[in-house]
Design a protein around this motif. Structure first.
Motif: not given
Length: 533
Positions: A185-191, A209-211, A220-224, A370-374
């Motif tokens: 259910t969660g986000a990849a970055r915190p993990i 995680a973003i493919i 949320p959802g990128t961890a899956y 951070d490069y991905i976030e931007r």
């Protein structure tokens, strides 16, 4: 205009000759069903094809690597007898960085430890434990891939037993249950931030995680999506991704050969315009030219928007079902660029123009999270990323059959290129400008790369939709968020491959377990169709 009368009746018509549709057709034909596969394009395979985009090259136009395709299907359909062959990538990834260092990862634990320790000894010690954690979760999730999800809306005895078995499996995780829920259910970055300290390792993992997702690693959802990269296997080795010899079409052509030998009739350039419904049941299809073909059962391998809003009149369907389908998110921001090269890229961090370990696996060009976030920040406002996140593969480095002698083939998967642009549209100028920015990224890490480019094909989400019939260019036939997974895919109460229309089934990635070159939706759908008969 009156449509021509139907001339043949089949046990099943499969709409779409992608890998899932072909899997469904094969399993039905094994049960002695008379099956017709209808494919809109000139070639079967859907988004899993090899095409001569450039003279002498076998280009994996869309899908480009394999791991998730179910070994049970390979075994059952004897696909290796029909030419299906996997080529392992070792190492599996190479990440060069602006400071001249690089990180390689693969199946070799000693290599991983040595490489990660260049950036963090602590991370080198943590990495095997991280992989072990993901594999523990996989022991619970992977068996569900070949199961029909239970019905949470109208549960029967079998559904209650299935839910109970799933609960026992989750309970078996003990202290890992919280991790499993976060992965699902969660986000990849915190993990990743919790497990590791080096941005070089985190950035390498975060790109996975973003493919195909219109999301950043903090969403949320990128961890899956990240989790998918440990679920598959190559030749029995878990988590190892591979190339298909001859390109991804090597898989679907093997499926087509198996299907043909089993008696399946395959028609290409056969576009479906309508599913015929009589007395609440699907009884066939009408093709774009007006021809009507009848069948006792129809299976759709295309997405829900096409199946239920183009091939059917939504007025024929329950209002709550239509409402649920309209919650499917088809957002996409992934572009695919296929490139013919005169030479291999010569990376500053790991020089060499002969095929080496830096060329064999996925090349991650991304310095930090951070490069991905931007990059995502640009896309969420409808702008292509100013600094794209680029993943490259060079299959010709290990499979010389995909390029002419002395030449090479590169696939570039680039984020973010949103389907809807705030300003302008994806015309040739916009496509060229975005591709040029992606090439600039590669040039930064491998000077001389642009001079080696012989030709290129640029596919934005708009092109992916037009070419492969994937709404919004979404490679998963709809987002893989929790509200559209397992018993909720594509809608609660309809995860058993059946639909509100009798004798109409879903057999593609729109159904459980979702996207990726997996084959599981097709296999599961065939099982349910046989059971229904």
């Amino acid at each position: 205009m009156t449509a021509p009368a139907a001339t043949r009746t089949y046990d099943a018509i499969v709409i779409g000759g992608g890998h899932n549709g072909l899997v469904t057709a094969c399993y039905l034909a094994r049960a002695k069903w008379k099956v017709l596969v209808l494919e809109r394009r000139y070639i079967v395979g859907g988004a899993c094809v090899s095409e001569e985009t450039f003279p002498g090259y076998k280009v994996s136009t869309a899908a480009y690597v394999n791991s998730l395709f179910r070994p049970e299907i390979v075994r059952d359909l004897r696909l290796r007898d029909y030419g299906f062959e996997l080529i392992e990538r070792n190492p599996s990834s190479f990440s060069p960085f602006p400071d001249g260092r690089y990180l390689m990862l693969g199946a070799d634990e000693a290599l991983n430890h040595r490489e990660i320790a260049k950036f963090s000894v602590r991370d080198a010690e943590s990495y095997p434990k991280y992989v072990e954690m993901l594999e523990r979760v996989a022991t619970v999730i992977e068996p569900t891939l070949l199961q029909t999800p239970p019905n949470p809306v109208r549960p029967g005895i079998g559904d209650l037993f299935a839910l109970g078995r799933l609960g026992l499996s989750v309970k078996g995780l003990d202290g890992s249950m919280g991790e499993a829920i976060e992965i699902l259910t969660g986000a990849a970055r915190p993990i990743l931030d919790r497990w590791f300290e080096s941005e070089q390792l985190k950035a390498t993992l975060a790109t996975d995680a973003i493919i195909g997702a219109f999301a950043s690693p903090s969403m949320p959802g990128t961890a899956y999506v990240l989790f998918h990269h440990v679920m598959g296997e190559t030749n029995g080795a878990r988590g190892v991704w591979s190339y298909v010899k001859g390109g991804m079409g090597g898989l679907t052509q093997a499926l087509a050969r198996a299907a043909t030998e089993l008696g399946v009739e395959i028609r290409t350039e056969a576009e479906v315009s309508r599913i015929v419904v009589e007395n609440g049941a699907a009884v066939g299809v009408v093709l774009a030219g007006g021809e009507e073909v009848r069948a006792r059962t129809v299976a759709s391998g295309v997405d829900c928007r096409l199946t239920f809003e183009t091939f059917l009149d939504p007025a024929q369907l329950p209002a709550e079902f239509v409402s649920e389908l309209r919650r499917i998110d088809y957002g996409s921001a992934s572009a695919k660029i296929n490139v013919a090269l005169s030479a291999l890229p010569n990376f500053t961090a790991c020089p060499g123009t002969e095929a080496g370990p830096q060329h064999r696996g996925t090349i991650h060009l991304c310095p930090d999270q951070d490069y991905i976030e931007r990059g995502y920040d640009d896309a969420k406002y409808g702008r292509p990323s100013v600094n794209p996140i680029v993943e490259c593969t060079i299959p010709s480095a290990v499979d010389p059959t995909v390029a002419p002698p002395g030449r090479h083939l590169m696939s570039m998967f680039c984020q973010y290129a949103p389907y809807h642009l705030t300003s302008g549209r994806w015309d040739d100028a916009a496509k060229s400008a975005f591709a040029d920015r992606c090439f600039d990224v590669v040039e930064d890490y491998a000077p001389g790369f642009k001079a080696s480019v012989l030709d290129r094909q640029v596919l934005t989400p708009v092109d992916i939709e037009a070419t492969f019939g994937l709404t919004g260019g979404n490679i998963f036939q709809g987002s893989m968020s929790l509200n559209k997974l397992f018993m909720f895919r594509p809608a609660p109460g309809y995860a058993n491959y059946r639909t509100p229309v009798k004798h109409l089934f879903l057999c593609g990635s729109a159904a459980h377990p979702g996207g990726g070159v997996m084959g599981a939706p097709g296999m599961n759908a065939a099982r349910e169709m046989l059971k229904a008969r």
